[in-house]
Design a protein around this motif. Structure first.
Motif, PDB file in Angstrom:
ATOM      1  N   PHE A  58     -11.476  -0.814  -0.379  1.00  0.00           N
ATOM      2  CA  PHE A  58     -11.964  -1.902  -1.221  1.00  0.00           C
ATOM      3  C   PHE A  58     -13.475  -1.986  -1.082  1.00  0.00           C
ATOM      4  O   PHE A  58     -14.005  -1.957   0.031  1.00  0.00           O
ATOM      5  CB  PHE A  58     -11.354  -3.240  -0.806  1.00  0.00           C
ATOM      6  N   ASN A  92      -2.526   5.347  -3.933  1.00  0.00           N
ATOM      7  CA  ASN A  92      -3.289   4.386  -4.736  1.00  0.00           C
ATOM      8  C   ASN A  92      -4.287   3.604  -3.899  1.00  0.00           C
ATOM      9  O   ASN A  92      -4.788   2.570  -4.324  1.00  0.00           O
ATOM     10  CB  ASN A  92      -2.366   3.445  -5.523  1.00  0.00           C
ATOM     11  N   LYS A  93      -4.617   4.157  -2.725  1.00  0.00           N
ATOM     12  CA  LYS A  93      -5.626   3.531  -1.878  1.00  0.00           C
ATOM     13  C   LYS A  93      -6.624   4.574  -1.393  1.00  0.00           C
ATOM     14  O   LYS A  93      -7.784   4.561  -1.765  1.00  0.00           O
ATOM     15  CB  LYS A  93      -4.962   2.852  -0.671  1.00  0.00           C
ATOM     16  N   SER A 112       0.801  -1.216   0.000  1.00  0.00           N
ATOM     17  CA  SER A 112       0.000   0.000   0.000  1.00  0.00           C
ATOM     18  C   SER A 112       0.838   1.273   0.000  1.00  0.00           C
ATOM     19  O   SER A 112       1.901   1.340   0.613  1.00  0.00           O
ATOM     20  CB  SER A 112      -0.920   0.029   1.232  1.00  0.00           C
ATOM     21  N   PHE A 163      -4.795  -2.363 -10.319  1.00  0.00           N
ATOM     22  CA  PHE A 163      -5.938  -2.088  -9.460  1.00  0.00           C
ATOM     23  C   PHE A 163      -6.910  -1.183 -10.224  1.00  0.00           C
ATOM     24  O   PHE A 163      -6.511  -0.151 -10.773  1.00  0.00           O
ATOM     25  CB  PHE A 163      -5.490  -1.389  -8.174  1.00  0.00           C
ATOM     26  N   HIS A 195     -10.289   1.266 -10.247  1.00  0.00           N
ATOM     27  CA  HIS A 195     -10.876   2.110  -9.206  1.00  0.00           C
ATOM     28  C   HIS A 195     -11.812   3.182  -9.770  1.00  0.00           C
ATOM     29  O   HIS A 195     -11.766   3.525 -10.950  1.00  0.00           O
ATOM     30  CB  HIS A 195      -9.764   2.802  -8.413  1.00  0.00           C
ATOM     31  N   ALA A 205      -8.777  -6.204  -8.713  1.00  0.00           N
ATOM     32  CA  ALA A 205      -7.325  -6.171  -8.940  1.00  0.00           C
ATOM     33  C   ALA A 205      -6.913  -7.433  -9.678  1.00  0.00           C
ATOM     34  O   ALA A 205      -7.428  -8.527  -9.408  1.00  0.00           O
ATOM     35  CB  ALA A 205      -6.579  -6.067  -7.614  1.00  0.00           C
ATOM     36  N   VAL A 215     -11.504   0.913  -4.798  1.00  0.00           N
ATOM     37  CA  VAL A 215     -10.877  -0.152  -5.582  1.00  0.00           C
ATOM     38  C   VAL A 215     -11.837  -1.346  -5.636  1.00  0.00           C
ATOM     39  O   VAL A 215     -12.168  -1.937  -4.615  1.00  0.00           O
ATOM     40  CB  VAL A 215      -9.533  -0.575  -4.957  1.00  0.00           C
ATOM     41  N   TRP A 241      -6.678 -10.907  -7.975  1.00  0.00           N
ATOM     42  CA  TRP A 241      -5.986 -10.759  -6.698  1.00  0.00           C
ATOM     43  C   TRP A 241      -7.022 -10.621  -5.605  1.00  0.00           C
ATOM     44  O   TRP A 241      -7.985  -9.856  -5.732  1.00  0.00           O
ATOM     45  CB  TRP A 241      -5.089  -9.529  -6.695  1.00  0.00           C
TER      46      TRP A 241
END
Length: 250
Positions: free
Chosen positions: A237, A63-64, A59, A120, A122, A72, A69, A226
């Motif tokens: 997520f 990008n979180k 992480s 990922f 999103h 993946a 998200v 993933w």
């Protein structure tokens, strides 16, 4: 074949009709809505926040957090050469815009046989604008501490206008993040562009087009997905709160 069951997806009024999603995508969105008990979710997000502050695992904040998200995919460098040729083309195009020491890191990471990569997918709602897009995340574990990572993240996004997206790249961000820079003061190199020149757009769009083709090819292949037990608990997520008309991820 279109899904025929009614749904309980909670989407904004300008979103796609859920009936237009593929069966696999619709089922995934519904499964992602099944949240665990609130106490477990709070504990997991506290743990994740601590991991973020220490820079542990895959992480990074960019990008979180602030993203939703929803899927993946795992990469195989031998099978996905066209994918990463596109990544290389963009990095080479930037050329002198990347500082020399970061350029050396980019070359070294791209040549490392132990590197790993994920994409990922999103939704992003930032600066009063909505985007759908993806992050191509390439990295490697440090040999002396496998909880730490060197990273390059390439983020391509399609802006939503009047409820719709058009499948074209409107924003690109690239984070180049060697662990030895990141570990003390979170230092990294960021390239960002929302006003893409003709050449920049062409190479970014070529890569995005490849990514979208692969998304459709891989979305129902179990080995490409993933997943991790923590996905159920972490806020970033989850199902999409908007699915643009014309979405590339149906």
């Amino acid at each position: 074949m279109k899904p025929t069951t009614t749904t309980t997806l909670t989407l904004d009024k300008e979103s796609i009709n859920p009936e237009d999603l593929s069966m696999g995508t619709l089922q995934r969105e519904l499964n992602l809505q099944k949240k665990p008990p609130i106490v477990l979710a709070k504990l997991m997000n506290l743990l994740e926040a601590k991991r973020q502050r220490k820079g542990l695992g895959w992480s990074r904040a960019w990008n979180k957090y602030g993203l939703n998200v929803f899927r993946a995919h795992i990469h195989d460098f031998n099978e996905d050469r066209d994918y990463f040729d596109g990544v290389k083309n963009i990095l080479e195009h930037l050329g002198q815009e990347i500082p020399p020491d970061y350029r050396d890191f980019v070359k070294d990471l791209q040549a490392d046989p132990l590197r790993m990569a994920f994409t990922f997918y999103h939704n992003n709602w930032s600066e009063n604008e909505q985007y759908e897009g993806l992050t191509i995340s390439m990295g490697r574990k440090l040999p002396d501490d496998r909880t730490k990572r060197d990273r390059i993240d390439m983020i391509l996004e399609d802006r939503r206008v009047d409820g719709k997206v058009d499948g074209k790249v409107d924003r690109i961000r690239i984070y180049i993040c060697p662990w030895d820079r990141y570990k003390n003061d979170k230092a990294h190199f960021l390239y960002e562009s929302k006003d893409l020149g003709e050449r920049e757009f062409d190479i970014a769009q070529a890569l995005y087009g490849t990514c979208l083709e692969k998304y459709q090819a891989w979305k129902d292949i179990e080995e490409r997905q993933w997943s991790h037990w923590s996905v159920k608990y972490i806020d970033y997520f989850g199902p999409r709160v908007f699915i643009p008309q014309g979405t590339s991820f149906s």
